[in-house]
Design an enzyme around this catalytic site. Structure first.
Site, mmCIF file in Angstrom:
data_model
loop_
_atom_site.group_PDB
_atom_site.id
_atom_site.type_symbol
_atom_site.label_atom_id
_atom_site.label_comp_id
_atom_site.label_asym_id
_atom_site.label_seq_id
_atom_site.Cartn_x
_atom_site.Cartn_y
_atom_site.Cartn_z
ATOM 1 N N SER A 88 42.806 42.421 30.912
ATOM 2 C CA SER A 88 44.016 42.150 31.679
ATOM 3 C C SER A 88 43.646 42.010 33.148
ATOM 4 O O SER A 88 42.589 42.465 33.579
ATOM 5 C CB SER A 88 45.024 43.288 31.508
ATOM 6 O OG SER A 88 44.654 44.415 32.294
ATOM 7 N N ASP A 89 44.530 41.396 33.927
ATOM 8 C CA ASP A 89 44.381 41.492 35.370
ATOM 9 C C ASP A 89 44.903 42.869 35.767
ATOM 10 O O ASP A 89 45.459 43.613 34.951
ATOM 11 C CB ASP A 89 45.136 40.370 36.079
ATOM 12 C CG ASP A 89 44.500 39.990 37.410
ATOM 13 O OD1 ASP A 89 43.837 40.853 38.013
ATOM 14 O OD2 ASP A 89 44.677 38.851 37.854
ATOM 15 N N TRP A 90 44.742 43.212 37.033
ATOM 16 C CA TRP A 90 45.044 44.572 37.505
ATOM 17 C C TRP A 90 46.471 44.983 37.109
ATOM 18 O O TRP A 90 47.449 44.476 37.643
ATOM 19 C CB TRP A 90 44.856 44.636 39.021
ATOM 20 C CG TRP A 90 44.993 45.999 39.609
ATOM 21 C CD1 TRP A 90 46.159 46.694 39.802
ATOM 22 C CD2 TRP A 90 43.935 46.850 40.078
ATOM 23 N NE1 TRP A 90 45.891 47.917 40.365
ATOM 24 C CE2 TRP A 90 44.534 48.041 40.552
ATOM 25 C CE3 TRP A 90 42.553 46.723 40.153
ATOM 26 C CZ2 TRP A 90 43.798 49.087 41.095
ATOM 27 C CZ3 TRP A 90 41.818 47.754 40.695
ATOM 28 C CH2 TRP A 90 42.427 48.924 41.150
ATOM 29 N N ASN A 91 46.571 45.886 36.135
ATOM 30 C CA ASN A 91 47.843 46.432 35.668
ATOM 31 C C ASN A 91 48.816 45.345 35.220
ATOM 32 O O ASN A 91 50.032 45.560 35.240
ATOM 33 C CB ASN A 91 48.501 47.296 36.752
ATOM 34 C CG ASN A 91 49.672 48.098 36.216
ATOM 35 O OD1 ASN A 91 49.674 48.538 35.063
ATOM 36 N ND2 ASN A 91 50.693 48.291 37.032
#
Length: 784
Positions: free
Chosen positions: A314-317
């Site tokens: 995933s991208d950050w969160n």
């Protein structure tokens, strides 16, 4: 560092890292190596690739079989460092330390340096039950310590070998600093210059982005991920991120399936074919669903149809942000949606580590889904050679000798030169005449040693770039007087990766000195543009004209000395119609990296003839955005004498500078365009290119097509080939392009690829506007 666990270097499995390995660790990994060797002997009669694949499969499967559910979920959990890994964990970070020691973390980001990565790896390998090593990731976007041009600038080279060189050196330095994995390349096809992250991509065209993205993957990963000089690439952002509404970062995306398949996905598919080890999904929604939860693109396309066998992070969160989107009621539901859709690793969201076990127990997530995700993570670690030697990247001596070396800086200068685009050159103002004895170097960016490093600068040292002033002084020689004046500040705030920029709009106290420098000089180099943190993530702009007092400074200097060369630094296309109207010469230099000043001087003085071409259209004004060359035609394309056609009433439809545009210090002529369609499966397009100017130059010959009539409306032009050719003065060369079903077809709204009968225009020339045209009839049955 706990020296009590170090072993005698003479008895370790791997001499290069022996000083770091404990006896316990050695026994553990020796046992695993024996399993691999046993499989190799058993399969000795098979081909080497088959043996390698079977070794990998057996090793990963056996390791997976030994893991508890908690340990499996740990492999899908990525955290950022909460303390300097070269020292003990402070009290607030001890929870992280315990999770690392327990083997409940699979990856860390933002841990850099040979010593820090070594210490973090030792926490896991020498304390956890199975000793599964971490994979260290970092945003290495356009260099690690040695900075290369921002990716949009590199794309202006139109040269996959140049891009590959840049990525290979970034990989070398990253690996020497203990890293295994970069969150690059970004291959979002971007049509909106307001979106600040266009600086990270390859521009507006899917064909060019496909070629250059695949080259970056090959540069990062080399021929073998186990090679210590390579790192794993990450194809991002999957998918549609650059199509965010109104150019605002993290915004929603609403596109057709045809746009998804024909424009957005081709670079990703090309990168998969090039062997990209990992993928990163994106923050945006796509057709109403957050990308992190999009099963169609992640499972059906990527892992199914394309055969991708790496893992998706995933991208950050971005998994947690599904709650804010309104797609999930809470983090638990977000975790359920993401893992089932194909998001394998959770970056800093804590969704998986908090809820996956519970979801498995409730029957909402099949354990097979977990096992598949974990296998993918373990497989990438295996291919990196981390099971053979988890410490092989963490070598302080190698790090010291590799970062920012003379060879790396020389390569950065080469790539920077190739990335420069000559936008205007009236009366041959460039290169600077050898008879000139005085040069004014003026502007807020003229002596800036930090701005050329650009945004997303990894571990670059602040203020380490060669400035324009330094480059000009080093090249001009003692007989040329250099008159420098800053003129004005561009920004009043300190540069900050996470902060907003404040521009100088009132302080003109430096104008007088700049005007004086211009008055007493024969020619003026005016360095203006963007601040380096003006483009990049979170840097969307509603207005892409030059900020602050820069245009006022230009007008003041132009009034006393119109012999001006604009040295433009920026990370996105900018709207500069006033400069184009007045300045006799404009040089687009982007943010060129560590050797920016030397590269600019090479071009300004004629040591290098510029050959860069724009990878993205430059608009006349904000109101034209989004503007791109490969648009669909309308039912009323015009122009007409009356108002009832698709146009602006206050401005031309044409861009300021079109896609593919770029001048040279010489002239090129295209002639004799011909199409041979006798073999419909391999249509031959030929053209003669001649250097009609006085000096050697390099031209990027560009091939475009148009499908005149189709079951779905096709763009008015589509890039389908290019060749970069160097010719001496007077020299000519016959160029040949081949068009196959790969270039002539398109995807429909169901994602099916088709090639249809019909008339095609073939266009070849120096940019997407100035083209020769021929037409041919395609019989699709003959192609297939």
């Amino acid at each position: 560092m706990n020296n009590s666990k170090q072993t005698n270097p003479s008895v370790t499995l791997h001499e290069a890292s022996s000083q770091y390995q404990s006896n316990t660790h050695k026994i553990k990994w020796l046992a695993k190596t024996i399993v691999t060797l046993t499989v190799s002997l058993f399969l000795f009669s098979c081909g080497s690739k088959q043996v390698e694949n079977n070794e990998e499969e057996v090793f990963v499967s056996e390791l997976l079989g030994k893991m508890t559910l908690e340990e499996k979920i740990g492999q899908l959990h990525q955290i950022t460092s909460q303390w300097n890994m070269t020292g003990p964990a402070p009290e607030y970070a001890q929870g992280h330390e315990e999770r690392l020691k327990s083997g409940l973390v699979g990856s860390m980001l933002n841990v850099i340096g040979a010593e820090a990565t070594l210490n973090a790896q030792k926490l896991v390998v020498e304390n956890s039950r199975l000793g599964i090593p971490l994979i260290f990731g970092y945003d290495v976007i356009h260099g690690y310590r040695t900075m290369f041009p921002v990716p949009l600038g590199e794309a202006a080279s139109w040269d996959p070998e140049v891009v590959k060189l840049s990525a290979s050196i970034a990989a070398l330095e990253s690996a020497a600093a203990g890293l295994h994995w970069t969150f690059a390349p970004m291959m979002d096809v971007g049509r909106d210059a307001r979106w600040g992250r266009v600086m990270e991509g390859a521009g507006e065209d899917p064909y060019l982005a496909s070629i250059l993205s695949a080259a970056r993957v090959r540069g990062f990963q080399g021929e073998n991920l186990a090679d210590q000089k390579t790192i794993a690439a990450c194809a991002k952002h999957f998918a549609g991120y650059a199509f965010a509404e109104s150019g605002k970062d993290y915004n929603n995306v609403d596109i057709s399936n045809a746009t998804l398949h024909n424009v957005i996905l081709p670079p990703f598919k090309a990168s998969t074919a090039a062997g990209a080890a990992t993928y990163m999904n994106s923050f945006n929604t796509i057709q109403g669903l957050p990308a992190s939860a999009n099963e169609y693109i992640q499972r059906q396309l990527l892992k199914g149809d394309w055969g991708f066998d790496g893992f998706v992070v995933s991208d950050w969160n971005s998994i947690g942000e599904m709650v804010a989107h309104g797609a999930a009621r809470d983090l638990k539901e977000a975790a359920n949606m993401a893992i089932n859709a194909g998001s394998d690793m959770d970056m800093e969201g804590n969704a998986y580590t908090n809820f996956l076990a519970e979801l498995v127990e409730e029957g909402k997530v099949d354990i097979k889904i977990i096992d598949d995700a974990v296998k993918r993570v373990l497989t990438v670690k295996y291919r990196l050679g981390l099971f053979e030697d988890p410490y092989k990247y963490s070598n302080k001596e190698w790090e010291k000798n590799t970062l920012y070396s003379l060879g790396n800086k020389s390569a950065a200068r080469k790539v920077a030169r190739e990335s420069i685009v000559l936008l205007k050159n009236e009366e041959n103002k460039l290169p600077i005449s050898k008879s000139i004895k005085s040069i004014a170097v003026v502007g807020p960016l003229a002596d800036d040693k930090d701005a050329p490093l650009g945004n997303w600068r990894a571990d670059a040292v602040a203020n380490s770039a060669v400035s324009v002033l330094e480059g000009i002084k080093a090249r001009a020689g003692k007989d040329v007087t250099i008159n420098y004046a800053k003129g004005c500040d561009l920004v009043t705030s300190e540069r900050n990766f996470a902060g907003e920029i404040k521009f100088n709009t009132t302080d003109r106290t430096g104008f007088a000195a700049a005007v004086a420098a211009a008055k007493k000089s024969e020619i003026v180099l005016l360095a203006i543009g963007e601040d380096c943190f003006q483009s990049g993530e979170g840097r969307s702009q509603a207005d892409i004209r030059l900020k602050g007092l820069q245009m006022e400074l230009f007008d003041a200097i132009y009034a006393v000395n119109p012999n001006i060369v604009i040295v433009l630094m920026n990370g996105r296309p900018v709207a500069i119609p006033e400069l184009d109207a007045k300045a006799p010469a404009i040089l687009e230099t982007w943010f060129l990296g560590s050797e920016a000043g030397h590269a600019i001087a090479d071009v300004v003085f004629g040591d290098h003839n510029p050959s860069g071409k724009l990878p993205m259209t430059f608009p006349r004004s904000n109101g034209q955005i989004p503007i791109y060359y490969n648009a669909m035609n309308t039912g009323r394309p015009g122009p007409k004498n009356e108002v009832f056609w698709s146009h602006y009433t206050d401005q031309s439809n044409a861009p300021l500078y079109p896609f593919g545009y770029g001048l040279s210090y010489t002239d090129f002529k295209y002639d004799n365009l011909a199409v041979d369609s006798s073999d419909p499966s391999a249509i031959q397009v030929s053209v003669t290119l001649q250097n009609t100017g006085a000096v050697t130059g390099t031209e990027v010959a560009q091939l475009y097509i148009r499908d005149q009539f189709a079951s779905l409306v096709r763009p008015i032009k589509e890039l389908k080939g290019f060749q970069k050719v160097t010719l001496k003065s007077g020299e000519s060369k016959d160029l040949t392009f081949t068009l196959t079903e790969k270039e002539l077809g398109f995807y429909d709204n169901e994602g099916s690829y088709k090639v249809e009968d019909g008339m095609f225009d073939v266009m070849v020339g120096t940019n997407s506007t100035d083209l020769l045209t021929e037409t041919f009839l395609l019989t699709a049955e003959a192609v297939q």
